[in-house]
Design a protein around this motif. Structure first.
Motif, PDB file in Angstrom:
ATOM      1  N   THR A  13     100.394 113.796  51.990  1.00 16.30           N
ATOM      2  CA  THR A  13      99.544 112.723  52.502  1.00 16.30           C
ATOM      3  C   THR A  13      98.126 112.799  51.944  1.00 16.30           C
ATOM      4  OG1 THR A  13     100.779 113.007  54.539  1.00 16.30           O
ATOM      5  CG2 THR A  13      98.913 111.520  54.620  1.00 16.30           C
ATOM      6  N   ARG A  14      97.643 114.057  51.748  1.00 14.59           N
ATOM      7  CA  ARG A  14      96.235 114.167  51.355  1.00 14.59           C
ATOM      8  C   ARG A  14      96.043 114.458  49.877  1.00 14.59           C
ATOM      9  NH1 ARG A  14      94.558 119.685  54.469  1.00 14.59           N
ATOM     10  NH2 ARG A  14      96.008 121.102  53.451  1.00 14.59           N
ATOM     11  N   GLY A  54      96.251 109.647  47.765  1.00 11.98           N
ATOM     12  CA  GLY A  54      95.785 109.846  49.140  1.00 11.98           C
ATOM     13  C   GLY A  54      94.369 110.382  49.189  1.00 11.98           C
ATOM     14  N   LEU A  85      94.743 111.725  58.547  1.00 10.77           N
ATOM     15  CA  LEU A  85      95.261 111.665  57.170  1.00 10.77           C
ATOM     16  C   LEU A  85      94.888 112.935  56.402  1.00 10.77           C
ATOM     17  CD1 LEU A  85      94.414 107.967  56.202  1.00 10.77           C
ATOM     18  CD2 LEU A  85      96.703 108.932  56.406  1.00 10.77           C
ATOM     19  N   ALA A 112      96.981 116.090  57.457  1.00 11.55           N
ATOM     20  CA  ALA A 112      98.259 116.001  56.752  1.00 11.55           C
ATOM     21  C   ALA A 112      99.320 116.972  57.273  1.00 11.55           C
ATOM     22  CB  ALA A 112      98.057 116.174  55.253  1.00 11.55           C
ATOM     23  N   ARG A 148     100.308 113.035  60.917  1.00  9.47           N
ATOM     24  CA  ARG A 148     100.765 111.790  60.284  1.00  9.47           C
ATOM     25  C   ARG A 148     101.117 110.741  61.333  1.00  9.47           C
ATOM     26  NH1 ARG A 148     102.970 111.120  55.229  1.00  9.47           N
ATOM     27  NH2 ARG A 148     104.630 109.960  56.226  1.00  9.47           N
ATOM     28  N   GLY A 175      96.891 102.001  53.918  1.00  6.71           N
ATOM     29  CA  GLY A 175      97.171 103.203  54.694  1.00  6.71           C
ATOM     30  C   GLY A 175      98.631 103.273  55.110  1.00  6.71           C
ATOM     31  N   TRP A 189     100.843 103.892  52.160  1.00  4.79           N
ATOM     32  CA  TRP A 189     100.745 105.289  51.722  1.00  4.79           C
ATOM     33  C   TRP A 189     101.544 106.205  52.643  1.00  4.79           C
ATOM     34  CZ3 TRP A 189     100.400 108.064  47.764  1.00  4.79           C
ATOM     35  CH2 TRP A 189     100.025 109.400  47.816  1.00  4.79           C
ATOM     36  N   THR A 249     104.795 108.453  51.379  1.00  5.54           N
ATOM     37  CA  THR A 249     104.829 109.918  51.463  1.00  5.54           C
ATOM     38  C   THR A 249     105.714 110.396  52.606  1.00  5.54           C
ATOM     39  OG1 THR A 249     102.820 109.834  52.796  1.00  5.54           O
ATOM     40  CG2 THR A 249     102.538 110.234  50.456  1.00  5.54           C
TER      41      THR A 249
END
Lengths: 134, 118
Positions: free
Chosen positions: A7-8, A12, A62, A65, A70, A122, A125, A129
């Motif tokens: 996520t990061r 991201g 976010l 992660a 999440r 967002g 994304w 992921t």
């Protein structure tokens, strides 16, 4: 667990940077409005504060992660999307209730309309992921 | 507002943004040259804070003080946090994120300018 980290990373990184910038912008705007001129437009300024909390929550969730964060991010971003659409519509329909700008007024016009695009990116994304985190 | 400093800040931060975008395009991480340039920008932002507050106290213009000072202080936070965020990423996207942070500075400077002349 390792997959939630995605996520990061990659794109991201930029998404979270933009969220962080809006967290800073919304928080400072709300703080100044509430501290100096609250009685002028209490509804608008409370909404500014709500937006600030949402941006901060989304940014930290976010960036953290994890599997749990999440989910927090997902909820925050959905609220953000509903918020910017609702405030966007109402700021056109009932401008007298929004005498001063909030981050979400007119779909984020004062912020290059980024506030209306950001939650969509967002959610995309988070979906991109998502594999292996559920 | 002391215009030369404002425009210098716009130019320097845009240059830093282009630098960061080039690094990202070349698939490089951020380097000391970029961090040095950001250091210069940050020093100029600090000068802008001092100049801005001195001028705010001395002016008889109708400037919204809290917003004006808020932008001056907010501008100081963006680059250090952006740089840390970029350094913690081992891919090109770190430089990309720093480019976004750099772009915030000209936006804030233009807002400051608008608040001052409004």
């Amino acid at each position: 667990m390792a997959d939630a980290e995605a996520t990061r990373h990659g794109p991201g990184r930029i998404l979270i940077a933009v969220y962080g910038i809006f967290a800073l912008a919304a928080t400072s705007r709300a703080a100044v409005q509430i501290a100096t001129q609250f009685s002028e437009a209490p509804i608008a300024y409370i909404l500014s504060a709500v937006a600030a909390v949402i941006y901060c929550a989304a940014t930290f969730a976010l960036a953290k992660a994890t599997v749990v964060s999440r989910k927090v991010a997902y909820v925050a971003i959905v609220v953000e999307l509903v918020g910017v659409l609702t405030i966007g519509v109402f700021s056109y329909l009932a401008p007298e209730d929004f005498p001063d700008q909030t981050v979400w007024s007119h779909f984020g016009q004062g912020y290059f309309f980024i506030p209306v695009v950001l939650p969509v990116l967002g959610l995309l994304w988070l979906r991109r992921t998502a594999s292996g985190t559920r | 507002m002391f215009d030369p400093l404002t425009w210098a800040l716009v130019a320097l931060s845009l240059a830093a943004m282009v630098f960061a975008v080039v690094l990202a395009a070349l698939d490089r991480r951020i380097n000391w040259w970029l961090l040095g340039l950001l250091g210069v920008v940050e020093a100029a932002l600090l000068a802008q804070l001092v100049v801005g507050i001195v001028q705010l106290i001395g002016t008889d213009r109708d400037v919204s003080g809290p917003f004006f000072v808020g932008y001056l202080i907010g501008a100081l936070i963006v680059l250090p946090v952006g740089a840390l965020w970029a350094l913690a990423e081992s891919s090109r996207w770190g430089a990309g994120a720093l480019a976004v942070a750099c772009l915030v500075i000209p936006v804030l400077e233009l807002r400051l300018h608008d608040i001052w002349v409004a």
